[in-house]
Scaffold this active site. Structure first.
Site: not given
Ligand code: UT7
Length: 335
Positions: A113, A260, A290
């Protein structure tokens, strides 16, 4: 000493548009979840055989035309990508050949990134040291062919898009304060596991172990999303301040911040933390997702096309954090 001046930019995304609703058809996700958690509405994925160098080539043609340069004018090519066309040689060499060149040096940068930030700092160092005068810096990614498109990979897969952007940078003799005013780069390899694709792995006796099936999670990018999110929100303001101190300017003097594009919420949190006017921070993740090394130069190209930045004396700050972990900030002033 010569200053590193941007002479032209270009961008390219493949024509195959993939909306959040398209993803709903192949995995358990929803438009609402993706928009709410990331800000992304759509992304572009390749359709058929297309490498990062192919996307980079299209972006480069536009950047060269905007700069009024021919490929033969270039004396250095830098290609930033985490998704090279093939294991080796690097996409920089493949792009060089596509440009019809056969001896111009070509360097690949594997900083994910922050590839554009590392690339810009490297281009600036080459120009200031006199090693190069006309540089083509490209960020290009094809993520889609390496993503887990089942529900298992949904947290990562919905985020990434394919695309490329290119910037022509020239060493210009001028007494004016212009060009790259400051670069600050960091890395912490202790956190490599927070975002990585493990296989194929050269460190193994067999890179693709026959006992591991090809749909094993280790063949796909895995990410500790919340850890990276928290790290970004904490480290980006710090590195921005480091670069402002180094350039001896204040945040108020920055006309536009181009972060980014990893997650709209990260960039909104950054804006709030820095108490920025909303017009001073650039978001286009809605359209492209991204695109890793391409995300900052794509946003730069669009911001220049829209007239948001690019007038003589305008100052832009680029920043980002991602796999490595790596993070940084580069401040650039238009001549
Ligand atoms: O460029 C590289 C650097 N990367 C980044 O900067 C990414 C940084 N992180 C993020 O952008 C966020 O952490 C994500 C967008 C990847 C995830 O968002 P979050 O708010 O941290 O969600 P989470 O991983 O805590 O997941 C929350 C819930 C989970 O379900 P439960 O365990 O609460 O039932 C996941 O299984 O959302 C679920 N989930 C989804 N649901 C629907 C995870 N991905 C998805 C999805 N669609 N695509």
């Amino acid at each position: 000493m010569k200053k590193s001046i941007i002479k032209g930019t270009g961008m390219f995304v493949p024509p195959n548009l993939v909306t959040n609703h398209d993803l709903e058809k192949i995995m358990d996700t929803s438009d609402e979840w993706i928009k709410q958690r990331t800000g992304i509405e759509q992304r572009y994925w390749i359709d058929g055989v297309t490498g990062s160098s192919d996307l980079g080539f299209e972006a480069s043609k536009i950047a060269l035309e905007n700069a009024g340069w021919k490929p033969e004018d270039l004396d250095f090519i830098i290609f930033a990508t985490l998704s090279p066309d093939i294991m080796f040689p690097g996409s920089g060499c493949l792009l060089q050949a596509k440009l019809g060149l056969n001896k111009t040096p070509a360097l690949d940068i594997r900083q994910q990134c922050t590839g554009f930030l590392y690339g810009l700092a490297t281009a600036d160092a080459y120009i200031k040291s006199g090693l190069a005068h006309k540089i083509l810096l490209v960020g290009g990614e094809v993520h889609s062919s390496g993503l887990d498109k089942s529900t298992r990979g949904r947290d990562v897969t919905v985020i990434f898009g394919d695309g490329a952007a290119a910037v022509c940078i020239e060493g210009v003799e001028t007494k004016k304060e212009a060009g790259v005013l400051a670069s600050v780069l960091h890395a912490d390899g202790n956190l490599a596991g927070a975002l990585m694709t493990e296989l194929p792995a050269s460190r193994l006796p067999v890179r693709m172990p026959p006992e591991i099936p090809f749909d094993d999670v280790r063949y796909y990018p895995v990410m500790d999303g919340s850890a990276i999110f928290k790290k970004a929100v904490r480290m980006l303001p710090k590195v921005i301040n480091e670069s402002l101190e180094k350039a001896k300017i204040t945040l108020e003097q920055i006309d536009l911040i181009i972060p980014h594009q990893a997650n709209m919420r990260i960039n909104q949190a950054l804006g709030q933390f820095l108490k920025l006017d909303e017009t001073k921070i650039c978001h286009n993740i809605q359209k492209y997702g991204n695109t890793t090394a391409a995300s900052i130069p794509i946003a730069l190209h669009e911001a220049m096309e829209q007239g948001r930045i690019g007038k003589s004396g305008d100052i832009v700050l680029f920043t980002g954090l991602g796999a490595g972990l790596t993070w940084g900030s580069v401040i650039y002033k238009f001549l």
